[in-house]
Write a protein that holds these residues in place. Sequence first.
Motif, PDB file in Angstrom:
ATOM      1  N   ASN A  48       3.087   4.306   0.957  1.00  0.00           N
ATOM      2  CA  ASN A  48       4.249   4.407   1.844  1.00  0.00           C
ATOM      3  C   ASN A  48       4.909   3.066   2.163  1.00  0.00           C
ATOM      4  O   ASN A  48       5.731   2.975   3.046  1.00  0.00           O
ATOM      5  N   GLY A  49       4.521   2.008   1.473  1.00  0.00           N
ATOM      6  CA  GLY A  49       5.155   0.707   1.702  1.00  0.00           C
ATOM      7  C   GLY A  49       6.313   0.501   0.742  1.00  0.00           C
ATOM      8  O   GLY A  49       6.325   1.016  -0.365  1.00  0.00           O
ATOM      9  N   ASP A  50       7.289  -0.270   1.190  1.00  0.00           N
ATOM     10  CA  ASP A  50       8.475  -0.507   0.377  1.00  0.00           C
ATOM     11  C   ASP A  50       8.369  -1.887  -0.274  1.00  0.00           C
ATOM     12  O   ASP A  50       8.475  -2.905   0.388  1.00  0.00           O
ATOM     13  N   GLY A  85       0.794  -1.214   0.000  1.00  0.00           N
ATOM     14  CA  GLY A  85       0.000   0.000   0.000  1.00  0.00           C
ATOM     15  C   GLY A  85       0.829   1.267   0.000  1.00  0.00           C
ATOM     16  O   GLY A  85       2.040   1.224  -0.172  1.00  0.00           O
TER      17      GLY A  85
END
Lengths: 247, 44, 288, 483
Positions: free
Chosen positions: D61-63, D59
């Motif tokens: 802001n996920g890396d 989602g």
Amino acid sequence: MTAAVVFQDLTLGYERLPAVQNLQTEIADGSLTAIVGPNGAGKSTLLKGMTGALAPLAGNVSFEALRRDDIAYLPQQSDIDRSFPLTVMDLVAMGLWREIGPFGRISGRHQDRIASAIATVGLTGFETRPIGSLSGGQMQRTLFARLLLQDARLVLLDEPFAAIDAKTMDDLISVVRRWHGEGRTVLAVLHDAETVSAHFPQTLMLARELVAHGPTEKVLTVENQFRARQKCEACVGPTHTCGRAAA
Amino acid sequence: MNESGISSIRLLLLGAGPRLAGAALVIAALWAGFFWAIATPGAL
Amino acid sequence: MWDLFFQPFADFGFMRRALMGCFAISIGATPVGVFLMLRRMSLTGDAMAHAILPGAAVGFLVSGLSLGAMTIGGLIAGMAVALLSGFVTRVTALREDASLAAFYLISLALGVLIVSTRGSNVDLMHVLFGTVLALDNAALILLCSIASVSVLTLAVLFRPLVLECADPQFLRSVSGFSAVTHFTFLTLVVLNLVGGFHALGTLMAVGIMILPAAAARFWAVSIGGMIAAAIAVAMLSSLIGLLLSYHYSLPSGPAIILVAGVFYGVSLVAGPVGGLVARGLPRRSLEI
Amino acid sequence: MFSRRLLLGSATALAALSLSAPNLTQADEPTRVVATFSILGDMVQRIGGEHIALTTLVGPNGDAHVYQPSPADARAVSEAQVLIENGLEFEGWLGRLVEASDFSGVRVMATDGVEPIAFDDGHDDHGEDKHDDHDDHGHDDHAEDKHDDHGHEGGHGHGAHAFEWAGLFELEAGTYTWSFAKVGGDYADPAMKMVILSADDIEAVEETAEDLLEADASETKTHGDALAAKEAAYALTFDAAKEVTTFTVTIADAGKFAFFTEHMPFEFEANEHFFKDASGADVEPIAQEPDVDHGDHGHGGHHGHDHGAFDPHAWQSLENAVIYVDNVTEALAKADPANAASFYENRAAYVAEIEALQADVVAMVAEIPENKRTVVTSHDAFGYFADSYGLTFAAPQGLSTESEASAKDVAELIKQIRKESISAVFVETITDNRLLEQIANETGAAIGGTLYSDALSDADGPAPTYLDMMRHNATTISTALGS
């Protein structure tokens, strides 16, 4: 003669399994007492109960006018980490704990007493040897030197002469006799009947419960030893756990 | 085993005073290093 | 010579910071590592490193990459595990390693659970791998403070700590310091690991704690000498590791730990105290 | 594992086919689509609109570099009809997830047709090369070139052919085995047509083959049947009970033969090459069409094209975004032909927006003085951005956020910043920016702002959609460097 230690209906054990049951007796002040009994009779347990390392399951053990640091305790060798980088002198010096505590310095006077204690046990010249390099006998001499410095009123020894050479044993017995001569109370767990009869005036025979306590010649009888063995087997069950007699 | 290796430092026999003094020296050196590290670079 | 060894530190502030950060860890964590090793608790460091991780992770979730939150979270989690496992060991028959393992695994699982329910996708292991090249003033102050506290505490508690390790029964028979010493020591372990993870990451911090201590075993016979040797090894490893990272473009954390590993290997072979070469040489008899 | 790009090729071709004959199953409920990360998810949503039910794995802001899939993700993937990934080894964890979840839908690689930037280790060289390259071409030409290329290689072109693949083989007289294996538990398609013609090159018989394939007449062949070179179309049906369906190809006289297939033969490769001689040795085509740009496919097996060798952050160029959008559109149209028209409408509107933004970004970059066009970020995520807009990017960390910086990298970056008097550096949302902050501290450069590289922001952030993200990045960079 006053009592140094009083056992009142003392029951000790691990995880609710009693190893010493309903012990009721007194150790006279200044006495030299051997604790004997078959394997598994609770001898070492009794000493641990006296040091406070093991809380009683029932009853209590009380000391007349003794503080914690008036008691010196020599455990079986296996309790010490021999691989730890300490020298003979380091270990012996810790006998001064009552005086130096965690923070105090070792003064010149202390140094002299350390040297003399080391000399008393015949280890002069070994001061800087790491304890890991000592033989069993030398290690036991070192620990006796530490006991000497502890200057305790009550000395508890757990199998002090196990697995050491005859010469060392003689030297260490003379240390014990010297303590006795100085009026200290000494209790030693022993398994060699000859040593007991030769050097210990008093004997406490244990087989989970008290078998007999009094002058060695009256306690250390064939009859008592047989009773002790029977008691031990009766309560433990498998004979191999306590098959060996006290003598 | 003989007396080889770094000659023994008899820390166990020292009292708290000398031990703390030694610790203070080490800590002082450490913080000196800290101020050296955060100083703005002299040589550019 | 100058270019090789000093130029990087003269030219770059980040190199000086990295060096001082590593020196602080060397001074603080390595003596603790020596005691861990001597107590045969080397793997405890590893377990504690895992135990602090979830606490730091929760700190991260609450306030991002904040030095304070992650430090406090790590300390709380680490201390909780240390105290609980120590408590269980003292009141039951379970050995310390087993109860420690149990609690750190619970702590780890709890941390992962909390992180997952918060729904963050940022990989925490990755975030928690600090880099020694990115020490800011606050991080450096934290590291130096932890080292200072550590050194002071060891100076004060040195004697009971040695006895607690070498002959705990004796210590217990002569004083009531045993429990205090034990828990203070565990606190130092946690504190140094928490400090270490800012610079090297949790697992690398265990490396700088244990490897120099293991190497020092082959260089010194006394506990004091061992601590001195271990700090020297740790500081040299930091210096050489950083220079390797600078000159040969290697990641700095692993470079430092690997240099410490090389020191350990060399000590194992060539160390004068019980090293393989020393063992092979004929010894004069030491019996009386 | 076979090439995902080839699988995609077939999917797009099929999409085009099904458009001409929209009598396939019609679903009332929305198509279940899984996109791997937020940027891709946003694009897919724009195209799919209300006709799809979209799940985005990583989602805002996920890396995605270091993502660990959860069971919920596995369930989403297992229920998905279309799985859209970036490719270029961006989602290293996806292969395991697909296997674990028994995914049976169509897997689409959004970067199919993108000209990947090879990853070479010094980020400095990397940046500068692109810069030079770019100056030679000029912005607009470059963009056009790429777009045109895409037209040929990508999905559109294939619709014109009745075959998806043709291969020319030089064969001795004898028997050969052509095999179709299940991949991931199923055949990529239940059946397909094939024509084998004796020919010196593919083009000479292409028309004949197309006529044969388009004609209704065909010979149905099943497992074990023999095929020969003749003017007839074979309808090959695959035995669902078998892991591998094989056909014997009998060659009477040695010579060159052109094989035309309705689907990519590679997509039926499990572990073995699809075409072997009697001794079991692989037989490779001497020419094939489309002339897939994987030269290594023919020569050295099917592994290792894009295993970390390419920069995966292809969406950082708006030109590439059009390719992404086309791939997504075609995949959705294939999966849900009933709504294909809507998807193409959405595509047209979206591409218009992308192209408008492209012009804006080019204009913004043009305002930055020539000697200030170096952008320092946390990790090497902006290769395509640099390539497209004539900027140089430098970062202490490599392509993946997983790599650890070395003191040398940091020192060189600091030297570069000092030498070029770079005034601002940029932090990224998904990465650990402590290192970059230190570098800024040491060089006196300002933190120019936050760039969104690998993930969108959440709805309240400055980059909730792909277009917002690209605009935000361009604005941030031009504001910080333009002054």
